[in-house]
Design an enzyme around this catalytic site. Structure first.
Site, mmCIF file in Angstrom:
data_model
loop_
_atom_site.group_PDB
_atom_site.id
_atom_site.type_symbol
_atom_site.label_atom_id
_atom_site.label_comp_id
_atom_site.label_asym_id
_atom_site.label_seq_id
_atom_site.Cartn_x
_atom_site.Cartn_y
_atom_site.Cartn_z
ATOM 1 N N LYS A 122 -11.648 3.683 1.395
ATOM 2 C CA LYS A 122 -10.726 2.940 0.537
ATOM 3 C C LYS A 122 -11.607 2.073 -0.359
ATOM 4 O O LYS A 122 -12.107 1.042 0.082
ATOM 5 C CB LYS A 122 -9.794 2.060 1.380
ATOM 6 C CG LYS A 122 -8.818 2.831 2.228
ATOM 7 C CD LYS A 122 -8.099 1.949 3.243
ATOM 8 C CE LYS A 122 -7.149 0.995 2.597
ATOM 9 N NZ LYS A 122 -6.249 0.330 3.583
ATOM 10 N N GLU A 138 0.834 -1.200 0.000
ATOM 11 C CA GLU A 138 0.000 0.000 0.000
ATOM 12 C C GLU A 138 0.870 1.252 0.000
ATOM 13 O O GLU A 138 0.564 2.242 -0.664
ATOM 14 C CB GLU A 138 -0.925 0.027 1.214
ATOM 15 C CG GLU A 138 -2.026 -1.013 1.173
ATOM 16 C CD GLU A 138 -2.893 -0.986 2.413
ATOM 17 O OE1 GLU A 138 -4.058 -0.577 2.286
ATOM 18 O OE2 GLU A 138 -2.403 -1.361 3.496
#
Length: 120
Positions: A99, A21
């Site tokens: 997200k 990420e």
């Protein structure tokens, strides 16, 4: 109290707990509610008497792009605190950080975090 809603602020950022990420990044989406008194602006029709929400959109996008935290909890609080610092007219801000594609195996949903901060 009056409220301006700004939804769908999207940017690609590098906040996340997993190493990929932070290395590869991901899309984030932010919605904000901004509480303030708009009665003066309603009378004067002047942008100087309200909140120019373009500055909030730019601020949020900048924070999404440049911040690199392990947790979205840190990111969302940074966004809320920065918005309150940006505009003295605001009495309260609500931020929803999403997200859209969480990197969790066998999970196709979204992860969202919502906070409300009030000027003290």
């Amino acid at each position: 109290m009056d409220c301006i809603n700004v939804t769908g602020i999207r940017a690609y950022g590098y906040t996340g707990y997993l190493p990929e990420e932070q290395a590869l990044g991901q899309w984030f989406e932010v919605d904000v509610k901004l509480w303030l008194d708009v009665s003066t602006a309603a009378k004067t029709d002047g942008i100087e008497d309200t909140l120019d929400y373009r500055s909030i959109i730019s601020l949020v996008k900048h924070l999404l792009i440049t911040s690199k935290f392990a947790l979205i909890e840190k990111l969302i609080v940074t966004i809320a605190d920065s918005i309150l610092a940006e505009c003295d007219r605001l009495t309260q801000v609500q931020v929803i950080l999403t997200k859209p594609a969480a990197p969790i195996p066998d999970f196709g949903g979204k992860i969202s975090l919502e906070i409300i901060r009030t000027r003290s």
